[in-house]
Design an enzyme around this catalytic site. Sequence first.
Site, PDB file in Angstrom:
ATOM      1  CD  GLU A  63      40.857 -39.307  10.104  1.00 21.11           C
ATOM      2  OE1 GLU A  63      41.620 -38.316   9.982  1.00 21.11           O
ATOM      3  OE2 GLU A  63      41.053 -40.227  10.914  1.00 21.11           O
ATOM      4  CG  ASN A  64      34.614 -33.603   6.545  1.00 24.55           C
ATOM      5  OD1 ASN A  64      34.496 -32.510   7.080  1.00 24.55           O
ATOM      6  ND2 ASN A  64      34.303 -33.819   5.295  1.00 24.55           N
ATOM      7  CD  GLU A  74      35.814 -50.803  11.902  1.00 24.06           C
ATOM      8  OE1 GLU A  74      35.918 -49.670  11.384  1.00 24.06           O
ATOM      9  OE2 GLU A  74      36.414 -51.125  12.945  1.00 24.06           O
TER      10      GLU A  74
HETATM   11  N1  THU Z   1      38.300 -45.693  13.091  1.00 23.75           N
HETATM   12  C1  THU Z   1      37.871 -46.701  12.273  1.00 23.75           C
HETATM   13  O1  THU Z   1      37.950 -46.603  11.042  1.00 23.75           O
HETATM   14  N2  THU Z   1      37.330 -47.800  12.859  1.00 23.75           N
HETATM   15  C2  THU Z   1      37.152 -47.962  14.200  1.00 23.75           C
HETATM   16  O2  THU Z   1      36.545 -48.929  14.625  1.00 23.75           O
HETATM   17  C3  THU Z   1      37.717 -46.994  15.122  1.00 23.75           C
HETATM   18  C4  THU Z   1      38.222 -45.747  14.535  1.00 23.75           C
HETATM   19  C5  THU Z   1      38.848 -44.496  12.476  1.00 23.75           C
HETATM   20  C6  THU Z   1      38.033 -43.253  12.689  1.00 23.75           C
HETATM   21  C7  THU Z   1      39.071 -42.181  12.541  1.00 23.75           C
HETATM   22  O3  THU Z   1      39.231 -41.884  11.168  1.00 23.75           O
HETATM   23  C8  THU Z   1      40.351 -42.840  13.032  1.00 23.75           C
HETATM   24  O4  THU Z   1      40.112 -44.227  13.030  1.00 23.75           O
HETATM   25  C9  THU Z   1      40.783 -42.410  14.414  1.00 23.75           C
HETATM   26  O5  THU Z   1      39.790 -42.565  15.318  1.00 23.75           O
END
Ligand code: THU
Length: 157
Positions: A63-64, A74
């Site tokens: 995240e950022n 993914e």
């Molecule tokens: N996120 C994923 O890594 N994969 C997904 O398919 C859905 C969401 C992450 C993005 C963000 O860091 C966190 O989950 C909450 O949305």
Amino acid sequence: MKELSLKSTIYSADFSELTDQERELIEQAKASTYNSYAPYSHFHVGAALLLKNGVIVPGCNQENAAFPAGICAERSALFAAGAQYPDQPVLMLAIAVRNSKGEFLAEPASPCGPCRQVLIETETRFKHPVRILLYGTDHTYVMDGIKELMPLSFTQI
Ligand code: THU
């Protein structure tokens, strides 16, 4: 007007029903959740890809503070695989998630729209479906290709 009904096949499996290779990939996805950088959502997503050459490529969400700059687990795994092993078909993808309490989710989480689109591109590029394992402590959803989650998808190549 004709109704067009589209069918998806998704299996719900107990962990014990999975193969050793599938279980191993899930364990790698679970381990990857501990490398997730998720100070905003506290939603720790881990992914693991199995390539045709047997290599397992991990990924996790990053995240950022400028939210759109972050990336999902993914895509982090799929792009890492593309960068390191551009000629290797992706055979299988496992995903696991831990919540803000650090617990693995009972109900599997499913890939977001942009990750589904990147999976479509991966399947098209390698002309091979990606078997997908969505891990939850209650059950794991298993499907043979992202098309089960994304009918009428957009492709160009
Ligand atoms: N996120 C994923 O890594 N994969 C997904 O398919 C859905 C969401 C992450 C993005 C963000 O860091 C966190 O989950 C909450 O949305």
